[in-house]
Design a protein around this motif. Structure first.
Motif, PDB file in Angstrom:
ATOM      1  N   GLU A 265      44.205  37.169  45.652  1.00 20.55           N
ATOM      2  CA  GLU A 265      45.471  36.816  45.107  1.00 20.55           C
ATOM      3  C   GLU A 265      45.982  37.419  45.327  1.00 20.55           C
ATOM      4  OE1 GLU A 265      44.987  39.289  41.576  1.00 20.55           O
ATOM      5  OE2 GLU A 265      42.612  38.287  40.811  1.00 20.55           O
TER       6      GLU A 265
ATOM      7  N   ASN B   6      50.027  38.497  45.605  1.00 20.21           N
ATOM      8  CA  ASN B   6      50.805  39.613  45.470  1.00 20.21           C
ATOM      9  C   ASN B   6      52.291  39.674  46.296  1.00 20.21           C
ATOM     10  OD1 ASN B   6      52.314  41.315  44.064  1.00 20.21           O
ATOM     11  ND2 ASN B   6      50.369  42.679  43.605  1.00 20.21           N
TER      12      ASN B   6
ATOM     13  N   ARG C 111      45.859  45.786  48.766  1.00 21.66           N
ATOM     14  CA  ARG C 111      45.159  46.540  48.124  1.00 21.66           C
ATOM     15  C   ARG C 111      43.521  45.841  47.262  1.00 21.66           C
ATOM     16  NH1 ARG C 111      49.837  47.848  43.701  1.00 21.66           N
ATOM     17  NH2 ARG C 111      50.633  48.874  45.905  1.00 21.66           N
ATOM     18  N   VAL C 112      42.844  46.523  47.691  1.00 21.53           N
ATOM     19  CA  VAL C 112      41.590  46.096  47.148  1.00 21.53           C
ATOM     20  C   VAL C 112      41.233  46.352  46.173  1.00 21.53           C
ATOM     21  CG1 VAL C 112      39.118  45.925  48.444  1.00 21.53           C
ATOM     22  CG2 VAL C 112      40.576  45.669  49.971  1.00 21.53           C
ATOM     23  N   THR C 113      39.775  46.188  44.880  1.00 16.07           N
ATOM     24  CA  THR C 113      39.285  46.817  43.550  1.00 16.07           C
ATOM     25  C   THR C 113      37.867  46.145  44.447  1.00 16.07           C
ATOM     26  OG1 THR C 113      41.098  46.146  42.608  1.00 16.07           O
ATOM     27  CG2 THR C 113      39.422  46.121  41.243  1.00 16.07           C
ATOM     28  N   VAL C 114      36.694  46.795  43.874  1.00 18.90           N
ATOM     29  CA  VAL C 114      35.584  46.586  43.826  1.00 18.90           C
ATOM     30  C   VAL C 114      35.522  46.087  42.007  1.00 18.90           C
ATOM     31  CG1 VAL C 114      33.214  47.040  44.259  1.00 18.90           C
ATOM     32  CG2 VAL C 114      34.752  47.418  46.079  1.00 18.90           C
ATOM     33  N   GLN C 115      34.867  45.367  41.506  1.00 16.85           N
ATOM     34  CA  GLN C 115      34.244  45.795  40.908  1.00 16.85           C
ATOM     35  C   GLN C 115      32.582  44.843  39.996  1.00 16.85           C
ATOM     36  OE1 GLN C 115      36.796  41.997  38.240  1.00 16.85           O
ATOM     37  NE2 GLN C 115      38.153  43.703  38.164  1.00 16.85           N
TER      38      GLN C 115
ATOM     39  N   ILE D 289      32.269  49.900  49.724  1.00 17.07           N
ATOM     40  CA  ILE D 289      33.335  50.861  49.423  1.00 17.07           C
ATOM     41  C   ILE D 289      33.565  51.912  50.747  1.00 17.07           C
ATOM     42  CG2 ILE D 289      34.971  52.575  48.445  1.00 17.07           C
ATOM     43  CD1 ILE D 289      33.281  51.829  45.645  1.00 17.07           C
TER      44      ILE D 289
ATOM     45  N   GLU E 111      36.611  51.649  53.379  1.00 18.70           N
ATOM     46  CA  GLU E 111      36.854  53.090  54.138  1.00 18.70           C
ATOM     47  C   GLU E 111      37.160  53.020  55.492  1.00 18.70           C
ATOM     48  OE1 GLU E 111      35.551  55.923  51.469  1.00 18.70           O
ATOM     49  OE2 GLU E 111      36.653  55.721  49.747  1.00 18.70           O
TER      50      GLU E 111
END
Length: 150
Positions: free
Chosen positions: A6, A8, A17-21, A33, A37
């Protein structure tokens, strides 16, 4: 696993920015994760002090590390270095996806692992680049197998 991107435009050029769902926090999610890191903190070279000068060893050239007391032998494609240090601290500075501890006093770069052979009492012998052979102890064998997806 599905990966999305996405855009931004409110973020700076070097800000990611990374979001793990996931449905729940599983071992696979934790490992993902940790890998992200580690990638953020990793560097491409490892500095070693040799005869009052600093040699920058490319991490991809490091084959293995062995500890004898407080001395660490660092095997690379080009040379072998004797340095002072603690294996755990050195491994913390290297790419966690590529390096794995195989015994109490040794670790290898999985990219230089050529083969494994059964040895005495459940341990194995790891054959690495530059004709290097190290013993994989029984204690660390399950983690190595998991890392290699065996």
């Amino acid at each position: 696993m599905k990966v999305n991107f996405e855009q931004n435009e409110q973020l700076a050029d070097d800000d990611i920015r990374v979001t793990v769902q996931a449905a729940h926090l599983s071992q696979t999610v934790i490992e993902l994760i940790q890998a992200l890191e580690a990638r953020q903190q990793s560097v491409d070279v490892y500095p070693i002090t040799v005869d009052e000068r600093v040699v920058l060893v490319p991490i991809t050239d490091i084959i293995a590390l062995e500890v004898y007391g407080t001395d660490v032998t660092l095997y690379t494609i080009e040379a072998t270095y004797k340095i002072r240090g603690v294996l755990k601290k050195i491994l913390g500075k290297l790419n966690q996806q590529d390096f794995i501890q195989i015994a109490k006093g040794s670790a290898i770069n999985l990219n230089h692992l050529q083969s494994l052979e059964a040895a005495f009492s459940g341990s194995m012998t790891a054959f690495l680049s530059n004709q290097l052979k190290l013993t994989v102890s029984r204690k660390y064998l399950p983690e190595l197998r998991q890392q290699l997806r065996m």
